[in-house]
Design a protein around this motif. Structure first.
Motif, short mmCIF file in Angstrom:
data_model
loop_
_atom_site.label_atom_id
_atom_site.label_comp_id
_atom_site.label_asym_id
_atom_site.label_seq_id
_atom_site.Cartn_x
_atom_site.Cartn_y
_atom_site.Cartn_z
N ASN A 158 1.09 -1.05 0.09
CA ASN A 158 0.35 0.06 -0.04
C ASN A 158 0.67 1.15 0.08
OD1 ASN A 158 -2.53 0.96 0.44
ND2 ASN A 158 -2.49 1.99 2.20
N LYS A 191 -2.07 0.63 -3.41
CA LYS A 191 -2.55 1.94 -3.04
C LYS A 191 -3.67 3.02 -3.97
CE LYS A 191 -1.45 6.32 -0.55
NZ LYS A 191 -1.97 5.98 1.10
N GLN A 245 -5.74 1.68 -0.59
CA GLN A 245 -6.06 2.92 -0.03
C GLN A 245 -8.31 3.06 0.52
OE1 GLN A 245 -4.51 6.14 -1.01
NE2 GLN A 245 -5.82 6.31 -2.17
N GLN A 282 -7.12 1.35 4.05
CA GLN A 282 -6.29 2.58 5.60
C GLN A 282 -8.09 3.43 5.67
OE1 GLN A 282 -3.89 4.89 2.77
NE2 GLN A 282 -3.17 6.21 4.27
N ASN A 288 -10.28 1.47 7.69
CA ASN A 288 -9.43 1.53 8.79
C ASN A 288 -9.85 3.34 9.93
OD1 ASN A 288 -8.36 -0.97 8.52
ND2 ASN A 288 -6.64 0.01 7.89
N GLU A 301 -4.34 2.51 11.74
CA GLU A 301 -4.30 2.88 9.90
C GLU A 301 -3.99 1.34 9.33
OE1 GLU A 301 -3.78 7.07 9.35
OE2 GLU A 301 -3.72 6.59 7.08
N THR A 302 -3.14 1.23 9.62
CA THR A 302 -2.41 0.13 9.03
C THR A 302 -1.96 -1.55 8.90
OG1 THR A 302 -0.50 0.09 10.52
CG2 THR A 302 0.25 1.44 9.44
#
Lengths: 343, 343, 343, 343
Positions: free
Chosen positions: C288, C314, C319, C322, C325, C332-333
């Protein structure tokens, strides 16, 4: 000049015919057909042809095609047989790159191609266009059934062994690897770059349409019915077929290299490599050559033959032109002097 | 027949010269050199040449080369300049595919190539072998500096705009994508399949040796020093260069398509595509053609030119042969009628 | 556990969501839809998922989807807007990987996508899901418009320069190279291996749908309308986008490296490479991450930014996760620790 | 946490170990060695690792390595045997991904690897790390000889047939296709993109070092010496091995599918595909899975097995980690839950 017609010009064998014929000194392409692309300039579809042709796709029409000396069918099976009878009657020579006239046993053909054959008599008169086997018959032929790509590489590899009855003909194995162009130019998920690149897979293990064709050719060479396991693989490259052939020697001994060299010494398009060589498909990319190596690993009783061609050239368009050259008494290599593109 | 010598025959431009010259009607390749492969048959190194040549690598030697009418140097920079003076003296014509004679400013050359030049006088007499610019001088030349691959695609794309002073010459951008064969046939980790396939990257952004060469050519066309940002990219394919060129139009208006067509209407190897086309590198694979399209996106003041060549043909060996044809008064397209391999 | 629904699971972004979510610790994929593949097990279509899912495609249905906490739309434009209003009403969170909610100017959207928008009010409430710009709004969002692939790579590359008003915003150039997976999993001649491998071409030079999206994002960053020339290229690889960005510095000086490092120092998925590096797309294959380098070649006034992502991660599915999250207050990861597959 | 050392970290199996171990919950990589890259950060050599490691290459040193619980050797043959005795004495566990301890017959090993073995006693104590055969011995092992890539795919495909004595063990055929990463990361002309892409070739037909290893494993399974013809092919892709296996059934009948399913029903990393499936190497790209299909084409007496792995994962680094998990009593799948990257 020989006037040429091409039926089905929008596929990969069609454009390959155009590429090769553009540099053939004795040929004029007069007609190229496509129902879907009628009126489109061939160079608008295939920009590599820009500057080499002034030719548009037309709807296939027997009258127009009749003005040609020879018509190539670069079509799916079923098309050639629908137009061939009338063209033959009018004296036009036909070279079918498709499968309609390859299998002499019409019932067997129907079983594999799921279609009734509409002109079994033409199947009988058709000559199987493998010049290394049938050169004499090709000279006088009016209708050529051009061999498939796998069958070409595989037969050329097995022929010297079978003709000389050196191997157990009941258990032949052909492990074949083809580039993706063999799948044709039709839109399909299975041939997308994202589905085929960076991957290797077998397909059609349970049964592939080239199996009966190969078996027929090998049985002819062996003068008895052969047993064959044929496993084709989709390889992440555009062009090329690599046939790896396995058989059991009846009487293991040296001399296979000499046998192969002798068998093909006068063949302009079969190149027996020096002992110990491994032919690469790229060495024949764009060329009409078949390169062959023969091995007896560990001096055992298994013989391994490696045979490579460009599926679109010696496996299709190039071989078709080779047939045309023979039919019309031209130099057999005319228009086929292309050197493999390497790298 | 023109007797040809090739110095440095084991790289990709060397084998490409051999591939193309095999079908050239007026040429006989007499000598091919390689220190490391002395005595090896060219077809043992490059099996695509099997059946086309009976030729072995020899150690480079001025006496032997002097018997040739023309000598091609397919060598890294520094080699041609070490042998050229003596060959020139003996009346042999030279076509250097390397960089030794491309840059007229010898100090600049030294700065980029990190080497003292040993025959600056030959630099002066050398003709920069871009036929679309220097055809007349090429005719009488004894020493040709064949353009680099990026410089060929980039200059042909910018020329019509600069010659007609249509763009701001101070801020040209050339975003160029090259296949991996541009990196040569030397063993290097960076050019391994596993390092280059399935990836894209820029390289040499801070400075690449083709920058001064391109700048020199564009400055000549513009009749003033140009400013240029040049970013080369390594692309996961074997052959091909795609130059995407950007400039600001001084006076945005229509007519660019006609301008490009007019500029190249008599050029046998520059093909201006129809408006709106996107040339593909594969359309020139193996061919000596440069295909170009010109755009003014959104009718704005930025002009975008797309220019594609095969780096080994129009970017190297093909252009060298084109120069030879011109030098010897042959038909300019002789031996170069190859149609791009597609697919 | 967060219950996830995926609408449109048979494309490349769909299977990529499944691949990544299979290793996400806080997520349960409950529903995946496809009209054409109803009842088919996801692992029968995508064998890489064998052993990771027990899930079949179902017909999209708002009632079923309403049981999910979040629904991803991995669909062509037009689909998400047809189901979003009802899902939003029922309190389901939505992450649209398609284009329906990306462009705030609904008329502009209609102009580029040739479709009337059916829920302009949702466009207004949608948050553009580029966490590096909108992290705070994403936290509270109910509807995320996930950025396109080209827009992600291009915006991340230009942001530090535009936010700090360092470049002439009127003439930005984005020369972008994408792998073929960007063309999707639909059957099309243009995305066949034989049409895309071993070739490079630009496309959509006259206008591409990502242009208005990129322009919107860059204009927001610049706080004024920017001028942009955007040229996408089809690159012979499966995954990856390489954006090469050009702009003119208003006041050329050092410090760009530090500026970029500072801008992204807290970003988990943006990696500013050491000065002089050239990021490769393969370094982010499956990951990502966006890797960026910045150059000022020849210390001139042109700045060059290199920005690479995996278009499917990404640039799409990664994304989107992400964003999820962030929306759900997860790390976030989470589920995105995948290391790029190299080689 | 298990402290891990890696000797020889600059090749493709080294970086693959790092990639996989980065996400392993129970492992800390403490040492990675390389003579040539001493002091270099691993992420400077392999940018995909940026952000995942803070580790530099060091010179291999037994003292440092002794602090590790386990040391992986990702080295050419000859290296592991030079350091293993001392490490074993100090109680360090060893997993050799190279060939030093694979062949029990030390003379045979010397014959194929052209090297005297310096610690034949360790060969005796080494456990061949194919968990599907030797799981119990692996649990207590101190020294693991990790199988080669071809041997893994080939043995897993033949095992059920040989263990049940269903095939003629005297004439087995393994036609194997490998991606180019199998050739390693050393600079060599033969592994250049321009030499391997867009081409297929066999190599080592006369004899390949994996032959005695495969034969040993198959002979163990058959409980008698087997005859094997093994032909490896270089395939134009980065990762993946496709083994196509042929044998003659002693008593042709149905039930092979059930046999294979039963044999592997508890194996976490062997996936027997549904009858009629053709496994693709891309379905295991980056994953530790081996996918297998079994066919009896035309209901004949030849059985065909298709077996695919990622040569760098189940064929090297992944299998090594699987061994480590078993040795240390961890969950066998720990750190190996990666889903194949598709597309």
């Amino acid at each position: 000049m020989i006037n040429v017609g091409i039926v089905g010009g929008t596929g990969y064998t069609g454009v390959e015919l155009l590429r090769l014929l553009a540099n053939h000194p004795d040929v004029d392409v007069k007609v190229i057909t496509s129902r879907s692309e009628e009126g489109i300039h061939v160079a608008d579809m295939f920009p590599n042809l820009r500057g080499h042709y002034d030719l548009r796709f037309s709807v296939p029409d027997v009258d127009t095609l009749s003005d040609c000396d020879v018509v190539f069918f670069a079509t799916p099976h079923g098309v050639a047989m629908s137009m061939a009878p009338e063209l033959v009657e009018r004296g036009v020579r036909i070279i079918d790159l498709g499968a309609d006239f390859r299998i002499k046993d019409v019932e067997l053909w129907t079983q594999w191609y799921k279609l009734e054959h509409t002109c079994p008599d033409l199947v009988e008169m058709a000559v199987y266009g493998l010049p290394e086997v049938n050169r004499e018959q090709i000279k006088g032929a009016q209708l050529i059934a051009c061999p498939g790509c796998y069958p070409t590489a595989t037969q050329l590899g097995f022929l010297p062994l079978l003709e000389n009855k050196l191997i157990d003909h009941r258990r032949l194995i052909a492990d074949c690897k083809s580039g993706v162009s063999g799948a044709g130019r039709g839109a399909s998920v299975g041939a997308l770059m994202c589905e085929t690149s960076e991957s290797m897979k077998a397909y059609g293990v349970a049964g592939h349409r080239h199996l009966p064709e190969i078996r027929q050719g090998l049985s002819n060479a062996a003068q008895r019915p052969v047993g064959l396991t044929f496993v084709p693989h989709l390889t992440p490259m555009i062009r090329g077929i690599h046939s790896t052939l396995y058989a059991t020697l009846k009487d293991p001994k040296d001399g296979l290299q000499a046998l192969f060299e002798e068998r093909y010494k006068d063949e302009p398009f079969v190149d027996v490599m020096p002992a110990g060589s491994h032919p690469e498909t790229r060495s024949v990319k764009g060329a009409n050559t078949c390169r062959i190596s023969v091995f007896r690993p560990q001096n055992d009783d298994t013989v391994v033959v490696l045979s490579v061609i460009d599926n679109l050239v010696k496996g299709a368009a190039g071989q078709a032109i080779q047939n045309m050259n023979i039919m019309f008494g031209l130099k057999e290599t005319s228009g086929l002097s292309f050197v493999g593109l390497m790298p």
